[in-house]
Scaffold this motif. Structure first.
Motif, PDB file in Angstrom:
ATOM      1  N   ALA A 146      36.060 -14.493 -62.148  1.00 47.07           N
ATOM      2  CA  ALA A 146      37.360 -15.142 -61.947  1.00 47.07           C
ATOM      3  C   ALA A 146      38.119 -14.508 -60.793  1.00 47.07           C
ATOM      4  O   ALA A 146      38.738 -15.200 -59.976  1.00 47.07           O
ATOM      5  CB  ALA A 146      38.177 -15.071 -63.231  1.00 47.07           C
ATOM      6  N   TRP A 153      38.706 -21.771 -61.860  1.00 49.25           N
ATOM      7  CA  TRP A 153      38.057 -20.872 -62.819  1.00 49.25           C
ATOM      8  C   TRP A 153      38.994 -19.730 -63.212  1.00 49.25           C
ATOM      9  O   TRP A 153      39.087 -19.354 -64.376  1.00 49.25           O
ATOM     10  CB  TRP A 153      36.774 -20.330 -62.206  1.00 49.25           C
ATOM     11  CG  TRP A 153      36.126 -19.237 -62.999  1.00 49.25           C
ATOM     12  CD1 TRP A 153      36.075 -17.916 -62.693  1.00 49.25           C
ATOM     13  CD2 TRP A 153      35.460 -19.357 -64.260  1.00 49.25           C
ATOM     14  NE1 TRP A 153      35.416 -17.207 -63.665  1.00 49.25           N
ATOM     15  CE2 TRP A 153      35.033 -18.075 -64.640  1.00 49.25           C
ATOM     16  CE3 TRP A 153      35.190 -20.440 -65.101  1.00 49.25           C
ATOM     17  CZ2 TRP A 153      34.333 -17.848 -65.818  1.00 49.25           C
ATOM     18  CZ3 TRP A 153      34.494 -20.199 -66.284  1.00 49.25           C
ATOM     19  CH2 TRP A 153      34.075 -18.930 -66.628  1.00 49.25           C
ATOM     20  N   ASP A 154      39.725 -19.188 -62.257  1.00 44.66           N
ATOM     21  CA  ASP A 154      40.667 -18.112 -62.529  1.00 44.66           C
ATOM     22  C   ASP A 154      41.805 -18.600 -63.416  1.00 44.66           C
ATOM     23  O   ASP A 154      42.215 -17.929 -64.367  1.00 44.66           O
ATOM     24  CB  ASP A 154      41.201 -17.560 -61.215  1.00 44.66           C
ATOM     25  CG  ASP A 154      42.029 -16.301 -61.407  1.00 44.66           C
ATOM     26  OD1 ASP A 154      41.929 -15.683 -62.490  1.00 44.66           O
ATOM     27  OD2 ASP A 154      42.780 -15.941 -60.496  1.00 44.66           O
ATOM     28  N   LEU A 157      40.492 -19.142 -67.030  1.00 44.54           N
ATOM     29  CA  LEU A 157      40.280 -17.880 -67.741  1.00 44.54           C
ATOM     30  C   LEU A 157      41.611 -17.236 -68.119  1.00 44.54           C
ATOM     31  O   LEU A 157      41.743 -16.659 -69.209  1.00 44.54           O
ATOM     32  CB  LEU A 157      39.463 -16.924 -66.882  1.00 44.54           C
ATOM     33  CG  LEU A 157      39.101 -15.601 -67.551  1.00 44.54           C
ATOM     34  CD1 LEU A 157      38.089 -15.829 -68.679  1.00 44.54           C
ATOM     35  CD2 LEU A 157      38.531 -14.609 -66.552  1.00 44.54           C
ATOM     36  N   SER A 158      42.602 -17.346 -67.245  1.00 41.40           N
ATOM     37  CA  SER A 158      43.912 -16.763 -67.545  1.00 41.40           C
ATOM     38  C   SER A 158      44.542 -17.425 -68.768  1.00 41.40           C
ATOM     39  O   SER A 158      45.102 -16.750 -69.634  1.00 41.40           O
ATOM     40  CB  SER A 158      44.826 -16.900 -66.331  1.00 41.40           C
ATOM     41  OG  SER A 158      44.324 -16.191 -65.220  1.00 41.40           O
ATOM     42  N   SER A 201      38.590  -8.210 -69.507  1.00 35.85           N
ATOM     43  CA  SER A 201      38.525  -9.270 -68.506  1.00 35.85           C
ATOM     44  C   SER A 201      39.673  -9.173 -67.508  1.00 35.85           C
ATOM     45  O   SER A 201      39.471  -9.314 -66.288  1.00 35.85           O
ATOM     46  CB  SER A 201      38.542 -10.641 -69.196  1.00 35.85           C
ATOM     47  OG  SER A 201      38.572 -11.686 -68.252  1.00 35.85           O
ATOM     48  N   ARG A 205      39.276  -8.363 -63.589  1.00 35.37           N
ATOM     49  CA  ARG A 205      39.791  -9.342 -62.629  1.00 35.37           C
ATOM     50  C   ARG A 205      40.697  -8.666 -61.606  1.00 35.37           C
ATOM     51  O   ARG A 205      40.572  -8.898 -60.390  1.00 35.37           O
ATOM     52  CB  ARG A 205      40.561 -10.433 -63.375  1.00 35.37           C
ATOM     53  CG  ARG A 205      41.287 -11.421 -62.472  1.00 35.37           C
ATOM     54  CD  ARG A 205      42.092 -12.423 -63.303  1.00 35.37           C
ATOM     55  NE  ARG A 205      42.897 -13.302 -62.445  1.00 35.37           N
ATOM     56  CZ  ARG A 205      44.112 -12.985 -62.006  1.00 35.37           C
ATOM     57  NH1 ARG A 205      44.671 -11.826 -62.362  1.00 35.37           N
ATOM     58  NH2 ARG A 205      44.778 -13.829 -61.227  1.00 35.37           N
TER      59      ARG A 205
END
Length: 323
Positions: A146, A153-154, A157-158, A201, A205
């Protein structure tokens, strides 16, 4: 002809792809006495070699490391210091105190507390290590990807990590593990990985976002390096240190979480030998037989403290700001 002037400073590598200015008097005090910050063989020292040098001189690391080494040894070979059977009980000796050959006394079922305390280390260390490895692997992969690719995608995921952070860990364990009938450690490990990866994660990141902005990454990209090469060769080695620190400290947290869930009756179940199970069983006899609670609770506290101390020592060694 004028003599050449002596340099006013020297450059020493930080091991993180950057450099810092050092006065000559400071640079010559580095290991090997070389102004360029290299070791005796002439190779530049990395962050990891500097960290290992600091750890070897840190008494907190040495003490916690010895405690953890002892726990690992008795987890693999508990019969080295406990020859009895943790499941063998004699009701006629229930709640009795210390006796020759039984230094910790007996529990409410007449089982040897010393033997159960020793064998309980295997369960706690297994759960802690496996859960930490699973959390670190899953969280690092998701967070690293991410942070590197960004975009949708980032954002996805957030938002997903926000959802998992909103779930109380103990309450989630009560709900999810209450329907599990298995007495093995794997449902507990799976639950910890499921709710523990968001923290790692986010750490991964942030580290990847910081690392990919460095000049050496931009130079490698300009020279045509592929995304896989950038991630594996240039970014990961310089972004993994915060993940290691957080994972080391979290290992002790997972051990205490397993004991908490077992105490509440939704974690490990008999006949599995666990400190949490023994603490739960001893809580009803705390006034008449406090030794039943003292020894497993003390072993749990020492274990968690050792891993937290180890994580603090690793953090101090890997954080350049604390040097």
């Amino acid at each position: 002809m004028p003599e050449p002037q002596q340099p006013e400073g020297a450059i020493a590598g930080t091991g993180m792809g950057g450099a810092m200015d050092l006065a000559v008097s400071e640079a010559t005090t580095l290991e090997g006495g070389r102004p360029d910050g290299s070791g005796p063989s002439g190779k530049p020292r990395s962050l990891w070699s500097d960290a290992w040098r600091d750890l070897r001189r840190n008494p907190v690391f040495i003490i916690s490391g010895l405690v953890i080494l002892f726990l690992v040894v008795i987890s693999l070979w508990p019969s080295l210091i406990a020859s009895g059977n943790p499941l063998k009980c004699d009701l006629s000796k229930a709640q009795e105190g210390s006796q020759p050959g039984h230094p910790f006394g007996f529990d409410g079922q007449g089982c040897d507390v010393y033997t159960r305390t020793v064998y309980g280390a295997r369960t706690s260390v297994t759960v802690g290590v496996c859960a930490t490895l699973g959390v670190a692997l899953l969280g690092s992969v998701l967070g690293g990807l991410a942070g590197f690719f960004g975009g949708a995608w980032d954002s996805l995921l957030s938002r997903l990590t926000d959802i998992f952070f909103a779930i109380p860990v103990v309450l989630g364990g009560l709900v999810l593990l209450s329907v599990v009938t298995s007495s093995t450690v794997w449902p507990v490990i799976g639950f910890m990985v499921l709710l523990g990866w968001p923290q790692i994660s986010r750490i991964a990141r942030g580290s990847v976002i910081t690392a990919k902005q460095n000049d050496y990454v931009q130079a490698a990209r300009a020279l045509g390096a592929s995304n896989s090469r950038l991630l594996l060769r240039h970014i990961t080695p310089n972004a993994v240190a915060p993940v290691i620190v957080v994972a080391t400290i979290a290992l002790g947290t997972y051990i205490s979480l397993e004991a908490t869930l077992s105490y509440l009756g939704v974690g490990l179940k008999p006949p599995t030998v666990s400190w949490g199970i023994d603490i739960s069983a001893a809580s009803a006899y705390i006034r008449n037989a406090p030794h039943m609670l003292l020894w497993p609770a003390g072993a749990l506290a020492i274990t968690v403290l050792a891993f937290i101390m180890l994580g603090d020592a690793v953090r101090d060694a890997l954080d350049p700001k604390l040097r």
